[in-house]
Design an enzyme around this catalytic site. Structure first.
Site, mmCIF file in Angstrom:
data_model
loop_
_atom_site.group_PDB
_atom_site.id
_atom_site.type_symbol
_atom_site.label_atom_id
_atom_site.label_comp_id
_atom_site.label_asym_id
_atom_site.label_seq_id
_atom_site.Cartn_x
_atom_site.Cartn_y
_atom_site.Cartn_z
ATOM 1 N N LYS A 66 43.048 42.273 32.856
ATOM 2 C CA LYS A 66 44.224 41.405 32.908
ATOM 3 C C LYS A 66 45.336 41.981 33.781
ATOM 4 C CE LYS A 66 42.745 38.130 30.119
ATOM 5 N NZ LYS A 66 42.493 36.757 30.584
ATOM 6 N N SER A 292 34.880 41.819 23.745
ATOM 7 C CA SER A 292 34.296 40.882 24.702
ATOM 8 C C SER A 292 33.215 41.557 25.538
ATOM 9 C CB SER A 292 35.378 40.282 25.600
ATOM 10 O OG SER A 292 36.048 41.275 26.336
#
Length: 359
Positions: A66, A292
Site C-alpha cells: 500500500k 492475504s
C-alpha cells in the site's frame, strides 16, 4: 524512481533498480518506496517443478504494498490542487493503506483521519497513530448490508461533511491506485524476469494491484495469466457476501476498480486457508507474511499441481506478519475465532503440501 514533491534523488542504475538495491542515499523515505526484492522460493513447494518468485512488498518503508498507491494518490491529489498542504485526508482502510497514508500525509503536512473497523489489527491502529494519523473506529456493520466495509465508507462520507475542506482519495475508484502497480510493481517484476512469466498471483481488496498488473501485462503483450485470490465472503468478481475474519482481502461491496479488470482466474480462500498458507511460508522460506499473502500461498499450493514443469509463477507478499502475531500466528486466537485447533492446522498444512506434490 519515486521522489517527494520538490526533491531530487540519485538515480539507481538498471541493475540496482531490478535487484531492489540502491546505489546510494535517496532524499526522504518516500524515495525508498518500490524496487522491492523479487525472491526465488526453492523450498515452498519443492516437488512441484514450478519456478516460484515472491515480490516482497513487505520491504517497502511502511511494510506493505500500500505504500505505492498511498504515495501515488497523495501526489496526484496535490498536483491537481484538490488537496493542499495543511488540508485533511479522510480515507477508509483495513490497515495497511492507513499506515502508508499516515506516513505520506505527515511528510506533506496534511492531517489524516483513517476510518477502520474492528478487524483492523490493534497494533496497526497504534502504528497509524504513531505516524500522526487519527483513527476513527467503526464498530457496527452497515444496517442495510451487514457489511463493515460499507459502514466505513458511509463514515467517511459523514466525516467529509463534518470537516471543512476535507477530501477523500477514494482508493476503491482512484486510477492512481492501479497506476502505481502498473508503473511500479508489475514493471519491476517483468523487467527482472525479462518478461518471462507465466502466472501472476495477487490477493484482492480494492483490486488496485491486480488491475495495474493486468494492464501492464496487456499493454506489453506478456504471456502472463493473472490469478486473483479473493476471500470467501467477498462480493468481488461474482462472490457471495459473508463473514470475513481477517483484514486485507476481499470486499463487501463491488469496487469501481474491479469493474474494469477481468482476471484469468479467481480463486477463493477462507480464513483457515490464510492461516495455513502464512504459516507454511514462514516455515519453508522464513518469510513472515500477513493473512492475504497466506491466502495467496494456499491458492498457489492448490494451483501448482495443475501447472506444467518449468512454469514460472510470481506472487505478491502484500505485507509482513508482525501485525498478525496475535491472530494468524496465535493458536489460541485461531481456535477461538476460527474454531480450528493446532492439530487441525497441522493436518491442513500437510494436506496442502501433499496436494502441491501430486502432479
Amino acid at each position: 524512481m519515486n521522489h517527494p514533491s520538490g526533491a531530487t534523488a540519485r538515480s539507481a542504475p538498471a541493475s540496482a533498480h531490478l535487484s531492489g538495491i540502491l546505489d546510494g542515499p535517496v532524499d526522504g523515505v518516500s524515495a525508498a518506496v518500490g524496487r522491492t526484492p523479487l525472491v526465488r522460493l526453492a523450498h515452498l513447494f519443492p516437488a512441484s517443478d514450478v519456478e516460484i518468485f515472491a515480490k516482497l512488498e513487505s520491504a517497502n518503508p511502511g511494510g506493505s504494498a500500500k505504500d505505492r498507491p498511498a504515495l501515488a494518490m497523495v501526489r496526484d491529489a496535490l498536483r491537481s490542487g484538490r488537496l493542499r498542504p495543511g488540508g485533511t485526508v479522510v480515507e477508509s482502510s483495513s490497515g495497511n493503506l492507513g499506515v502508508a497514508l499516515a506516513r505520506v500525509c505527515r511528510a506533506h503536512g496534511i492531517r489524516f483521519v483513517c476510518v477502520v473497523d474492528l478487524r483492523a489489527n490493534v497494533s496497526t491502529r497504534a502504528l497509524i497513530r504513531a505516524l500522526g494519523g487519527e483513527v476513527d473506529l467503526v464498530t457496527q456493520p452497515d444496517p442495510d448490508t451487514g457489511d463493515l466495509l460499507t459502514a466505513r465508507v458511509h463514515r467517511v462520507e459523514e466525516l467529509l461533511r463534518e470537516i471543512p475542506g476535507a477530501v477523500t482519495l477514494g482508493q476503491y475508484s482512484n486510477p492512481a491506485n492501479p497506476g502505481a502497480h502498473h508503473d511500479g510493481t508489475m514493471r519491476e517484476i517483468a523487467e527482472t524476469l525479462d518478461g518471462r512469466l507465466d502466472v501472476m498471483m495477487s490477493a484482492v481488496s480494492t483490486t488496485g494491484t491486480i488491475s495495474g498488473c493486468a494492464r501492464y501485462i496487456r499493454e506489453h503483450g506478456l504471456p502472463t495469466r493473472t490469478v486473483a485470490v479473493d476471500s470467501t465472503g467477498s462480493v468481488l468478481f461474482g462472490g457471495t457476501a459473508g463473514v470475513r475474519h481477517l483484514p486485507g482481502m476481499g470486499a463487501g461491496m463491488v469496487t469501481e476498480l474491479s469493474r474494469h479488470v477481468e482476471p484469468d482466474r479467481v480463486m477463493r480462500v477462507d480464513s483457515v486457508a490464510c492461516v495455513v498458507g502464512a504459516r507454511l511460508l514462514a516455515e519453508r522460506e522464513g518469510i513472515l507474511a500477513g493473512a492475504s499473502t497466506g491466502g495467496v500461498v494456499h491458492a498457489l499450493g492448490t494451483l501448482v499441481g495443475e501447472l506444467a514443469p518449468g512454469t514460472r509463477v510470481a506472487f505478491i507478499v502484500h505485507d509482513g506478519g508482525g501485525a498478525y502475531l496475535d491472530t494468524v500466528y496465535d493458536d489460541e486466537w485461531v481456535a477461538r475465532v476460527l474454531d480450528t485447533g493446532p492439530d487441525q492446522i497441522a493436518t491442513a498444512t500437510a494436506a496442502l503440501r501433499d496436494r502441491a506434490t501430486r502432479g
